[in-house]
Write an enzyme that holds these catalytic residues in place. Sequence first.
Site, PDB file in Angstrom:
ATOM      1  N   ASP A  52       0.809  -1.218   0.000  1.00 16.18           N
ATOM      2  CA  ASP A  52       0.000   0.000   0.000  1.00 16.18           C
ATOM      3  C   ASP A  52       0.845   1.272   0.000  1.00 16.18           C
ATOM      4  O   ASP A  52       0.567   2.227   0.738  1.00 16.18           O
ATOM      5  CB  ASP A  52      -0.948  -0.002   1.209  1.00 16.18           C
ATOM      6  CG  ASP A  52      -2.004  -1.091   1.080  1.00 16.18           C
ATOM      7  OD1 ASP A  52      -2.431  -1.360  -0.049  1.00 16.18           O
ATOM      8  OD2 ASP A  52      -2.396  -1.680   2.102  1.00 16.18           O
TER       9      ASP A  52
ATOM     10  N   ASN B 121       1.724  -6.042  -1.384  1.00 18.14           N
ATOM     11  CA  ASN B 121       0.280  -6.024  -1.156  1.00 18.14           C
ATOM     12  C   ASN B 121      -0.397  -4.850  -1.854  1.00 18.14           C
ATOM     13  O   ASN B 121       0.018  -3.701  -1.660  1.00 18.14           O
ATOM     14  CB  ASN B 121       0.045  -5.924   0.358  1.00 18.14           C
ATOM     15  CG  ASN B 121      -1.412  -5.739   0.721  1.00 18.14           C
ATOM     16  OD1 ASN B 121      -2.241  -6.573   0.388  1.00 18.14           O
ATOM     17  ND2 ASN B 121      -1.728  -4.640   1.382  1.00 18.14           N
ATOM     18  N   GLU B 122      -1.438  -5.142  -2.623  1.00 18.43           N
ATOM     19  CA  GLU B 122      -2.310  -4.108  -3.205  1.00 18.43           C
ATOM     20  C   GLU B 122      -1.503  -3.016  -3.916  1.00 18.43           C
ATOM     21  O   GLU B 122      -1.680  -1.837  -3.634  1.00 18.43           O
ATOM     22  CB  GLU B 122      -3.211  -3.493  -2.115  1.00 18.43           C
ATOM     23  CG  GLU B 122      -4.168  -4.492  -1.534  1.00 18.43           C
ATOM     24  CD  GLU B 122      -5.101  -3.905  -0.465  1.00 18.43           C
ATOM     25  OE1 GLU B 122      -6.274  -4.314  -0.441  1.00 18.43           O
ATOM     26  OE2 GLU B 122      -4.659  -3.047   0.325  1.00 18.43           O
ATOM     27  N   LEU B 123      -0.635  -3.428  -4.814  1.00 17.77           N
ATOM     28  CA  LEU B 123       0.187  -2.448  -5.521  1.00 17.77           C
ATOM     29  C   LEU B 123      -0.398  -2.151  -6.903  1.00 17.77           C
ATOM     30  O   LEU B 123      -0.778  -1.029  -7.205  1.00 17.77           O
ATOM     31  CB  LEU B 123       1.621  -2.967  -5.646  1.00 17.77           C
ATOM     32  CG  LEU B 123       2.309  -3.261  -4.297  1.00 17.77           C
ATOM     33  CD1 LEU B 123       3.621  -3.980  -4.493  1.00 17.77           C
ATOM     34  CD2 LEU B 123       2.509  -1.972  -3.513  1.00 17.77           C
TER      35      LEU B 123
ATOM     36  N   ASP C 169      -9.771  -8.488  -5.155  1.00 17.38           N
ATOM     37  CA  ASP C 169      -9.666  -7.925  -3.814  1.00 17.38           C
ATOM     38  C   ASP C 169     -10.973  -7.138  -3.694  1.00 17.38           C
ATOM     39  O   ASP C 169     -11.324  -6.383  -4.599  1.00 17.38           O
ATOM     40  CB  ASP C 169      -8.405  -7.037  -3.888  1.00 17.38           C
ATOM     41  CG  ASP C 169      -8.101  -6.122  -2.739  1.00 17.38           C
ATOM     42  OD1 ASP C 169      -8.977  -5.300  -2.439  1.00 17.38           O
ATOM     43  OD2 ASP C 169      -6.987  -6.156  -2.196  1.00 17.38           O
TER      44      ASP C 169
END
Length: 927
Positions: A444, A481-483, A563
Amino acid sequence: MGVLHRLQVPLVALLSYTAIAQKVIDLGTKQWTLSSPVYNISVPGRVPSQVHLDLFREGVIPDPYVGLGDFELRWVTLTNWTYETTLDGLDSTIPTWLLFNGLDTFTSIEVCGQHVASTNNQFRQYYFEISDILKSCSTTPDLSINFGSAVNITADIASEPGQEVWPPGQVFWPGGVEGVFEFPNRQFMRKEQSDFGWDWGPAFAPAGVWQPAYVVQLPGPAVHVRNTLLDIYRQGQLNNLPPDQNAPWIVNASIDVIGSLPSNAKLFIEIMDIKNVTVASGAMQNMTSIGSTITGSVVVDGETCQLWWPVGLGPQNLYYFKITVMNGNESLVSITKRSGFRTIVLNMTPISESQLAQGIAPGNNWHFEINGQEFYAKGSNFIPPDAFWPRVTETKMNQLFQSVVDGNQNMLRVWASGAYTPDFIYDIADEMGVLLWSEFEFGDALYPVGVEFLENVRQEAEYNVRRVNHHPSLALWAGGNELENLELRLAAALDPGNDRWRQEYEQLFLGVLLPTVFANSKSISYIPSSTTNGYLELNFSLAIPMIQRYDNATKGSIYGDTDHYDYNSLNAFDLSTYPVGRFANEFGFHSMPSLQSWQQVLSPEDLHFNSTTIVLRNHHYPAGGPLTDNFHSPLHGMGEMTLAAQRYYPVPNMADPVANFSAWCQTTQIFQADFYRSQITYYRRGSGKKERQLGSLYWQLEDIWQAPTWAGIEYDGRWKFLHYVAKDIYQPVIIASYLNTTDGDLTAYVTSDLWSPATGVATLTWYDYNGTILAPPSSVPFTVGALNITQVLQTNTKTIPYDLTKAVLKMNITATGSLPNTNDTKTFKHEFFFHALDLSKANLQDPGLQLEYNASTGNFTIEATKAVAAWVWMDIPAGTLANFDGNAFWLVPGEKREVGVVVKSDGSGGKWVEGVRVRSLWDNTQS
Ligand SMILES: *[C@@H]1O[C@H](CO)[C@@H](O)[C@H](O)[C@H]1NC(C)=O
Ligand SMILES: *[C@@H]1O[C@H](CO)[C@@H](O)[C@H](O)[C@H]1NC(C)=O
Ligand SMILES: *[C@@H]1O[C@H](CO)[C@@H](O)[C@H](O)[C@H]1NC(C)=O
Ligand SMILES: *[C@@H]1O[C@H](CO)[C@@H](O)[C@H](O)[C@H]1NC(C)=O
Ligand SMILES: *[C@@H]1O[C@H](CO)[C@@H](O)[C@H](O)[C@H]1NC(C)=O
Ligand SMILES: *[C@@H]1O[C@H](CO)[C@@H](O)[C@H](O)[C@H]1NC(C)=O
């Protein structure tokens, strides 16, 4: 030739064992002092440990987890701390090294008053020669390690001229909420990112020697093994691609040492089964020795060894691999690793013609294959189990993983912004058969790409990839994560047309991390971001073999994993709001922990829903965005949970305020469990739909502390409603209903993740809430294919002859089939209730619940004697960690349910049994 077969002459007989003595002193056995001159504190310290833990043990600070410790103890992290010990008993004529397996994080190290080194990466292994300092030291040498404040140091780094600015323009997180719950600037440090706070965790930013540390003395030609890589793969295998399952195995071993390797050093290998019986042995081939690393490989015949499988898919066969470094006929050193033979691939290849012909949507695959077999990945996301790693015990992790296995989960995603998992946790996963999708610690944010930063990251990645590669439970490496799905899209929105952000992302995640994985492992797949549309091209002849697809998508095609978060609970059961993808790697909603957990950290006056302490322990940002710095807004986490509970359930109305608080906590858990079940059944049904969906990992397995979070298991191991519901819905063969909330279309499907067909009967029975059966049950025989679905109901709520506020549909199945890799026929049973979405309007009435305990079987029996019971819950009193084999279910009258229990720890001497209470939704509304 050269292939190792079963039962060659054991190597041991051929070697002369004159292993050359090295002296290794565990620094954990020394007396340490922890001090701060600023605060005039000096107390005994420990290694491994962290400052907060030592201060707490010595009575300087209270338990950091109690009350508002998260805010009140910030002074601890805003100052420097020194750990000191005496290095007595060393022979200063022998070459000597300090070896640290983990320093957290910014240190300056001195021996005998002389500077040895400074470090700035929690995740690296560091080793420093101190021979010259020892020789010149006139007194007994002191070792002192000064830890700087990570919060202050990162603030300094952030303000360096020319430093990375993220997000562009700093418009997204300008102080605001981050200033209260989190420390800023975490992207500038190589330290656990959640140490600066996260929406489910506190911000303690601890410091200390968090992993074992040693003094290593190496006389003569001795060497010390500091890290070992073992890579086991099928001959010809390439990362990310399914290998030939008939090819022999290659075992590649590579050993990193301290000290110098003789030029003629060689490796020998001995492979033993779990009873230490040698199954193969021999000299390794293709030896290379570069610097302090020696590498060799052997071919092992596939017949020699039995495969390792995840739990539920076959046995967890493990072997010992003893690697010996030889200098001529002399054994220099040897090391034994436990590993297994398996291939695990994240298959992201384009959908083939034959898959298209089966009705699978075009695009790319995105699923795991174990030993060449597709399987459904069932599980959740693992976060750091404590803000202070040194107090994470093997017992606690064994209990947690037992809960994972008991919960029918076969995979955990080890989230990217904690710490690289210690070996003992991978060992537990190897034994229990839990696959660990592992990630590099980036999340993030976008990260700096200066030369020094990238080299620091490369060293961290190399150490950890090599350290854990031998674990058969290791399933994947993801960059962070969540890039791709979040940060790159944010960059595109905030700084349109500027390619810089994507280029920098590729520099780190494709230019540094990918080559580190591929150079050390052929057995593990790599993806740059946890949620991704995968690659456009994978071509090993390119300098960077992966070209990413990003949002270059063709309509109608499906590429990657998903996601999903939606905090507007109005949408929770609207299936059309769920993403359609090949795999769901994150989804969730938060809930309160139990009263029992709250009692561990709150004073009695804080035991009400919106008490100041609870509100301040809820770090879920207001849905209006972090700029909405208003914790009493109904959009804040506390308000979201309240709204969801009010929207779908009768809310608690009990006279006793503590009991009412407890019931409120439970109602938020019911919504959470209900919402996850709806998504899990939807994703699992996708295995038989065009998306060929093959995985569901919800957010999040367990808690880091006692707070309102997305967890299914509380900090001390207690199961929430969610973990029981997930256990139920992750069974191999399930039935579930699917309601289109717009047009009333109602269907039910049986979903199976077995590898062969199962046959059975679904029985559908309408009940009045008072327990009367409204019509004769209908029976629907079915056969459900391997990893497939079959429909057993098609109707519409408009044509159902019952008023849903008065009637409920019970669906149950009994099916026979076989678990993967077994021939035994097994019976699978499952039940599911279809009911009005809003249970506050349903005609719930006193179910007359009765609970009995049978001391001889150790089982409980629950019966609804009067009416249908919704969300039956057996509550275990504080002080006992135990879980039932079922809980959080519905009961119809006349049905007795017998429930077993696993006790993991009990402080009550068995008395807890008398404290178990059973309630249902209806009971919580009675004063
Ligand atoms: C860290 O910064 C705080 C203020 O932000 C200051 O009070 C403190 O003294 C600093 N600590 C060190 C070790 O410089
Ligand atoms: C605090 O620690 C850091 C890292 O060890 C060091 O660079 C710095 O000089 C220290 N500051 C003080 C005031 O001791
Ligand atoms: C086999 O050897 C390993 C060490 O190499 C040891 O930990 C283990 O207990 C042994 N197992 C048996 C069954 O003897
Ligand atoms: C050693 O290298 C050769 C040439 O690359 C290769 O064909 C052979 O399979 C290798 N042997 C092992 C055991 O890896
Ligand atoms: C988009 O993808 C197609 C293949 O699916 C490829 O030919 C094209 O070059 C890609 N476009 C961009 C801008 O990358
Ligand atoms: C808690 O506080 C929030 C924000 O003020 C509010 O919306 C919610 O209704 C409260 N919840 C309860 C159960 O009182």
